[in-house]
Motif scaffolding. Structure first.
Motif, PDB file in Angstrom:
ATOM      1  N   LYS A 153      -2.862  22.526  55.205  1.00 40.64           N
ATOM      2  CA  LYS A 153      -2.357  23.122  53.967  1.00 40.64           C
ATOM      3  C   LYS A 153      -2.986  24.491  53.771  1.00 40.64           C
ATOM      4  CE  LYS A 153      -0.998  18.975  51.507  1.00 40.64           C
ATOM      5  NZ  LYS A 153      -0.629  18.505  50.168  1.00 40.64           N
ATOM      6  N   THR A 154      -2.210  25.405  53.210  1.00 37.19           N
ATOM      7  CA  THR A 154      -2.700  26.736  52.866  1.00 37.19           C
ATOM      8  C   THR A 154      -2.757  26.841  51.360  1.00 37.19           C
ATOM      9  OG1 THR A 154      -1.715  27.696  54.854  1.00 37.19           O
ATOM     10  CG2 THR A 154      -2.332  29.210  53.092  1.00 37.19           C
ATOM     11  N   VAL A 155      -3.950  27.151  50.853  1.00 39.43           N
ATOM     12  CA  VAL A 155      -4.171  27.207  49.409  1.00 39.43           C
ATOM     13  C   VAL A 155      -4.490  28.638  48.997  1.00 39.43           C
ATOM     14  CG1 VAL A 155      -5.613  26.397  47.502  1.00 39.43           C
ATOM     15  CG2 VAL A 155      -5.025  24.836  49.372  1.00 39.43           C
ATOM     16  N   ASN A 156      -3.777  29.129  47.976  1.00 37.59           N
ATOM     17  CA  ASN A 156      -4.049  30.441  47.398  1.00 37.59           C
ATOM     18  C   ASN A 156      -5.223  30.291  46.429  1.00 37.59           C
ATOM     19  OD1 ASN A 156      -3.994  32.752  45.596  1.00 37.59           O
ATOM     20  ND2 ASN A 156      -1.944  33.202  46.386  1.00 37.59           N
ATOM     21  N   LEU A 157      -6.334  30.936  46.766  1.00 40.43           N
ATOM     22  CA  LEU A 157      -7.537  30.791  45.947  1.00 40.43           C
ATOM     23  C   LEU A 157      -7.428  31.503  44.606  1.00 40.43           C
ATOM     24  CD1 LEU A 157     -10.130  31.195  48.808  1.00 40.43           C
ATOM     25  CD2 LEU A 157      -9.793  29.145  47.444  1.00 40.43           C
ATOM     26  N   ASP A 158      -6.536  32.489  44.500  1.00 37.35           N
ATOM     27  CA  ASP A 158      -6.359  33.195  43.239  1.00 37.35           C
ATOM     28  C   ASP A 158      -5.551  32.375  42.237  1.00 37.35           C
ATOM     29  OD1 ASP A 158      -7.799  35.252  44.312  1.00 37.35           O
ATOM     30  OD2 ASP A 158      -6.081  36.559  44.699  1.00 37.35           O
ATOM     31  N   THR A 159      -4.476  31.748  42.727  1.00 35.76           N
ATOM     32  CA  THR A 159      -3.608  30.984  41.834  1.00 35.76           C
ATOM     33  C   THR A 159      -3.969  29.499  41.797  1.00 35.76           C
ATOM     34  OG1 THR A 159      -1.982  30.520  43.573  1.00 35.76           O
ATOM     35  CG2 THR A 159      -1.721  32.575  42.325  1.00 35.76           C
ATOM     36  N   GLY A 160      -4.704  29.026  42.801  1.00 37.21           N
ATOM     37  CA  GLY A 160      -5.041  27.613  42.867  1.00 37.21           C
ATOM     38  C   GLY A 160      -3.879  26.731  43.254  1.00 37.21           C
ATOM     39  N   LYS A 161      -2.888  27.310  43.938  1.00 29.65           N
ATOM     40  CA  LYS A 161      -1.702  26.545  44.327  1.00 29.65           C
ATOM     41  C   LYS A 161      -1.597  26.410  45.841  1.00 29.65           C
ATOM     42  CE  LYS A 161       1.047  27.856  40.270  1.00 29.65           C
ATOM     43  NZ  LYS A 161       2.310  28.493  39.798  1.00 29.65           N
TER      44      LYS A 161
END
Length: 272
Positions: A153-161
């Motif tokens: 999984k790839t998680v966007n650390l800025d948006t938390g999604k």
């Protein structure tokens, strides 16, 4: 396997003797004033030796003791291409799995939830390479032993999604330390681990009861026609491992002929 330990122990002893002899030779070569000097050190060579010794003492006296500085405090969030912080890694692993996925999967010990393999900083998108404000992303990998599936999984650390999810079967990345330890535990408990335990006893005088007594490395094993017993025919589809075992602060013990299928929790010996 018992002869392997003795052979390696012999190499350790021989290597030590060679190192001592080499050190003695170096001392004989590098000591100043030994060629052409009289016994009292009164010649030019003797004076040179005394001067060199004095200089060496002066250099030694000038060396100040080293100071170990504490590592700087780690922030909760990294910047740009900084390595992921411990807080970011913990946050990513929590975001990546929803409750349904956690309950439906299984780790290497047979407990609920997939086996964590690692979290890495993701590469930026092609159009974000030169963008200083590009979001930080993390790629997290799990292995589900219930279905023998690699989950990424790839998680966007800025948006938390979670921005993307991938599942693959028949893909076997390097094993985690938890998987190595579980493979060693299964090997120690299996009848095929008898030689490993006997070699450990020969090397240390102690009984081998835990992976903590060993230094471990591992290789993923994939089935090859005619190379293994039928027990290992699905290795590659299953998560299988060959262990490289070493006594802590001691010799290697050759266990490369043994394979542990972590998916079925069985041990087998390779043909030949």
């Amino acid at each position: 396997m018992r002869t392997t330990v003795r052979r390696h122990l012999g190499k350790v002893v021989a290597g030590t003797a060679i190192a001592v002899a080499a050190t003695a030779m170096m001392v004989g070569i590098t000591l100043p004033g030994t060629a052409g000097a009289d016994d009292t050190g009164g010649g030019k060579a003797g004076q040179s030796a005394q001067q060199a010794a004095g200089q060496q003492q002066g250099d030694t006296a000038a060396v100040q003791p080293g100071v170990v500085e504490e590592a700087p405090a780690e922030g909760e969030k990294g910047v740009g291409r900084d390595p992921l912080t411990d807080d970011e890694i913990a946050r990513v692993e929590k975001i990546a799995l929803n409750r349904q996925q956690f309950n439906a999967s299984q780790d290497v010990d047979g407990d609920r939830g997939p086996q964590s393999l690692g979290v890495d900083l993701a590469e930026p998108e092609a159009d974000e390479v030169d963008d200083a404000r590009a979001p930080r992303r993390a790629e997290v990998s799990f292995y589900d032993y219930k279905t023998d599936t690699l989950l990424t999984k790839t998680v966007n650390l800025d948006t938390g999604k979670v921005e993307s999810t991938g599942t693959q079967q028949g893909v076997q990345p390097p094993l985690s330390s938890a998987e190595q330890n579980e493979a060693a535990s299964l090997l120690i408990a299996d009848p095929l681990g008898a030689d490993l335990k006997a070699d450990f006893k020969d090397a240390t005088g102690k009984a081998l009861t835990s992976p903590d007594q060993l230094q471990l490395a591992s290789m993923v094993y994939r089935a090859a026609p005619g190379a293994q017993s039928a027990v290992l025919d699905k290795c590659g589809e299953h998560r299988c491992v060959r262990l490289l075992t070493k006594v802590r602060n001691g010799p290697w013990i050759d266990t490369r002929s043994l394979v542990v299928d972590l998916s079925t929790r069985k041990v087998a010996r390779l043909a030949g």
